[in-house]
Scaffold this motif. Structure first.
Motif, PDB file in Angstrom:
ATOM      1  N   UNK A  39       0.849  -1.198   0.000  1.00  0.00           N
ATOM      2  CA  UNK A  39       0.000   0.000   0.000  1.00  0.00           C
ATOM      3  C   UNK A  39       0.881   1.242   0.000  1.00  0.00           C
ATOM      4  N   UNK A  40       0.475   2.257  -0.768  1.00  0.00           N
ATOM      5  CA  UNK A  40       1.067   3.587  -0.687  1.00  0.00           C
ATOM      6  C   UNK A  40       0.001   4.470  -0.050  1.00  0.00           C
ATOM      7  N   UNK A  41       0.206   4.784   1.252  1.00  0.00           N
ATOM      8  CA  UNK A  41      -0.838   5.436   2.044  1.00  0.00           C
ATOM      9  C   UNK A  41      -2.088   4.559   1.978  1.00  0.00           C
ATOM     10  N   UNK A  42      -3.178   5.064   1.382  1.00  0.00           N
ATOM     11  CA  UNK A  42      -4.406   4.277   1.293  1.00  0.00           C
ATOM     12  C   UNK A  42      -4.587   3.640  -0.075  1.00  0.00           C
ATOM     13  N   UNK A  43      -3.602   3.776  -0.948  1.00  0.00           N
ATOM     14  CA  UNK A  43      -3.731   3.250  -2.309  1.00  0.00           C
ATOM     15  C   UNK A  43      -3.275   1.792  -2.357  1.00  0.00           C
ATOM     16  N   UNK A  44      -4.175   0.923  -2.781  1.00  0.00           N
ATOM     17  CA  UNK A  44      -3.886  -0.506  -2.892  1.00  0.00           C
ATOM     18  C   UNK A  44      -3.033  -0.752  -4.133  1.00  0.00           C
ATOM     19  N   UNK A  45      -1.767  -1.143  -3.914  1.00  0.00           N
ATOM     20  CA  UNK A  45      -0.858  -1.466  -5.013  1.00  0.00           C
ATOM     21  C   UNK A  45      -0.491  -2.949  -5.016  1.00  0.00           C
ATOM     22  N   UNK A  46      -1.284  -3.753  -4.318  1.00  0.00           N
ATOM     23  CA  UNK A  46      -1.035  -5.198  -4.297  1.00  0.00           C
ATOM     24  C   UNK A  46      -1.210  -5.776  -5.696  1.00  0.00           C
ATOM     25  N   UNK A  47      -0.315  -6.669  -6.077  1.00  0.00           N
ATOM     26  CA  UNK A  47      -0.405  -7.318  -7.385  1.00  0.00           C
ATOM     27  C   UNK A  47      -1.623  -8.226  -7.442  1.00  0.00           C
ATOM     28  N   UNK A  48      -2.182  -8.359  -8.639  1.00  0.00           N
ATOM     29  CA  UNK A  48      -3.244  -9.344  -8.853  1.00  0.00           C
ATOM     30  C   UNK A  48      -2.803 -10.397  -9.878  1.00  0.00           C
ATOM     31  N   UNK A  49      -1.595 -10.228 -10.423  1.00  0.00           N
ATOM     32  CA  UNK A  49      -1.170 -11.152 -11.478  1.00  0.00           C
ATOM     33  C   UNK A  49      -1.034 -12.603 -10.992  1.00  0.00           C
ATOM     34  N   UNK A  50      -0.684 -12.879  -9.694  1.00  0.00           N
ATOM     35  CA  UNK A  50      -0.662 -14.291  -9.279  1.00  0.00           C
ATOM     36  C   UNK A  50      -2.037 -14.949  -9.384  1.00  0.00           C
ATOM     37  N   UNK A  51      -3.101 -14.175  -9.145  1.00  0.00           N
ATOM     38  CA  UNK A  51      -4.458 -14.711  -9.310  1.00  0.00           C
ATOM     39  C   UNK A  51      -4.720 -15.028 -10.777  1.00  0.00           C
ATOM     40  N   UNK A  52      -4.254 -14.137 -11.652  1.00  0.00           N
ATOM     41  CA  UNK A  52      -4.424 -14.325 -13.094  1.00  0.00           C
ATOM     42  C   UNK A  52      -3.664 -15.551 -13.588  1.00  0.00           C
ATOM     43  N   UNK A  53      -2.483 -15.786 -13.025  1.00  0.00           N
ATOM     44  CA  UNK A  53      -1.683 -16.951 -13.409  1.00  0.00           C
ATOM     45  C   UNK A  53      -2.442 -18.242 -13.126  1.00  0.00           C
ATOM     46  N   UNK A  54      -3.036 -18.330 -11.942  1.00  0.00           N
ATOM     47  CA  UNK A  54      -3.782 -19.543 -11.582  1.00  0.00           C
ATOM     48  C   UNK A  54      -4.972 -19.737 -12.511  1.00  0.00           C
ATOM     49  N   UNK A  55      -5.687 -18.664 -12.809  1.00  0.00           N
ATOM     50  CA  UNK A  55      -6.810 -18.762 -13.750  1.00  0.00           C
ATOM     51  C   UNK A  55      -6.340 -19.237 -15.124  1.00  0.00           C
ATOM     52  N   UNK A  56      -5.224 -18.709 -15.586  1.00  0.00           N
ATOM     53  CA  UNK A  56      -4.688 -19.135 -16.889  1.00  0.00           C
ATOM     54  C   UNK A  56      -4.337 -20.618 -16.887  1.00  0.00           C
ATOM     55  N   UNK A  57      -3.745 -21.099 -15.798  1.00  0.00           N
ATOM     56  CA  UNK A  57      -3.400 -22.518 -15.712  1.00  0.00           C
ATOM     57  C   UNK A  57      -4.656 -23.393 -15.754  1.00  0.00           C
ATOM     58  N   UNK A  58      -5.711 -22.939 -15.084  1.00  0.00           N
ATOM     59  CA  UNK A  58      -6.977 -23.687 -15.109  1.00  0.00           C
ATOM     60  C   UNK A  58      -7.537 -23.736 -16.525  1.00  0.00           C
ATOM     61  N   UNK A  59      -7.516 -22.597 -17.216  1.00  0.00           N
ATOM     62  CA  UNK A  59      -8.079 -22.530 -18.565  1.00  0.00           C
ATOM     63  C   UNK A  59      -7.252 -23.374 -19.541  1.00  0.00           C
ATOM     64  N   UNK A  60      -5.928 -23.302 -19.429  1.00  0.00           N
ATOM     65  CA  UNK A  60      -5.065 -24.121 -20.290  1.00  0.00           C
ATOM     66  C   UNK A  60      -5.336 -25.611 -20.074  1.00  0.00           C
ATOM     67  N   UNK A  61      -5.495 -26.000 -18.808  1.00  0.00           N
ATOM     68  CA  UNK A  61      -5.786 -27.405 -18.496  1.00  0.00           C
ATOM     69  C   UNK A  61      -7.150 -27.808 -19.052  1.00  0.00           C
TER      70      UNK A  61
END
Length: 263
Positions: free
Chosen positions: A227-249
């Motif tokens: 977080x930068x002050x109150x701004x959420x800068x957490x990555x979401x790409x690890x969630x996207x990676x898991x979704x991509x693996x599910x779709x590829x499978x």
């Protein structure tokens, strides 16, 4: 620290009066709470130790010790010097992203990925649920599944998501994507889906959350708080990676099934 406190506040209206009393004391005296045992805190605010433990579980933790650990981390982070040279700051975040990627890949459960893909293959309709920063990930996944020939939606409006949850059946699949796994809207949708016996897959960025407990199948990505002050800068790409693996499978399962039919 402010972001952590805001996260706790979102549960306040869902708590009982005694649980609110516990939460309010925590918010007013965080530095004191991390030094107290559960018995000492119970005596201070005139509630039972069971009430404190239950409150901690209601706000997304396994118990009082688990909550104190997270609270102490946030207090320590808030006490760190705010300024860093730009080059050093960037290298810190490059390392954070690298660590997220490595730990997410290390913790991948291939059996769970395969089961999620099988759920997709067996389902008539797929609905992806994500709000806030998780929504773009859902939109991207829905687009990929739609192009693969699967009926799939990812809706933006929260009321429309609730309506979608109320319209799905046992033949359908809901994929719920949430960084915290504690967003109240997402928990509401999960409970509706559970009551309708809809198959659900939860993909979250934190361990031991309530959304995982509501789902038929839970997968966890590794995401570091940022977080930068109150701004959420957490990555979401690890969630996207898991979704991509599910779709590829799923695509691989679909292709193999097509080859079997052609024989």
């Amino acid at each position: 620290m402010q972001a952590f406190q805001k996260r706790l506040l979102q549960y306040r209206e869902k708590l009982s009066p005694l649980e609110v009393q516990v939460l309010d004391y925590i918010l007013r005296h965080p530095e004191e709470v991390i030094r107290l045992s559960v018995e000492e805190m119970a005596k201070k605010i005139f509630v039972s130790t069971a009430t404190i433990s239950r409150t901690c579980r209601r706000i997304g933790f396994r118990g009082f010790q688990d909550f104190k650990y997270e609270l102490s981390k946030n207090i320590a982070q808030a006490a760190q010097p705010p300024a860093s040279p730009p080059s050093y700051l960037l290298s810190q975040h490059m390392e954070r992203v690298k660590r997220e990627m490595e730990k997410t890949l290390q913790s991948i459960d291939e059996e769970k990925i395969k089961r999620a893909a099988e759920y997709i293959e067996q389902s008539t309709h797929i609905e992806l649920f994500g709000v806030g920063n998780s929504l773009p990930i859902c939109v991207d996944a829905a687009r990929k599944l739609m192009f693969s020939g699967k009926i799939c939606h990812a809706r933006e409006d929260w009321d429309e998501l609730r309506s979608a949850a109320n319209s799905l059946t046992e033949k359908d699949l809901a994929i719920l994507v949430s960084y915290s796994g504690e967003t109240l809207y997402m928990l509401e949708y999960a409970q509706i889906l559970k009551s309708r016996k809809v198959k659900t897959v939860a993909i979250t960025g934190t361990p031991h959350n309530r959304l995982q407990q509501e789902a038929d199948l839970a997968l966890h990505a590794h995401i570091v708080h940022c977080y930068f002050d109150d701004l959420d800068m957490c990555s979401r790409f690890p969630l996207s990676i898991i979704l991509d693996f599910i779709i590829i499978t799923y695509l691989n399962l679909k292709n193999n099934a097509g080859k079997e039919r052609d024989r």
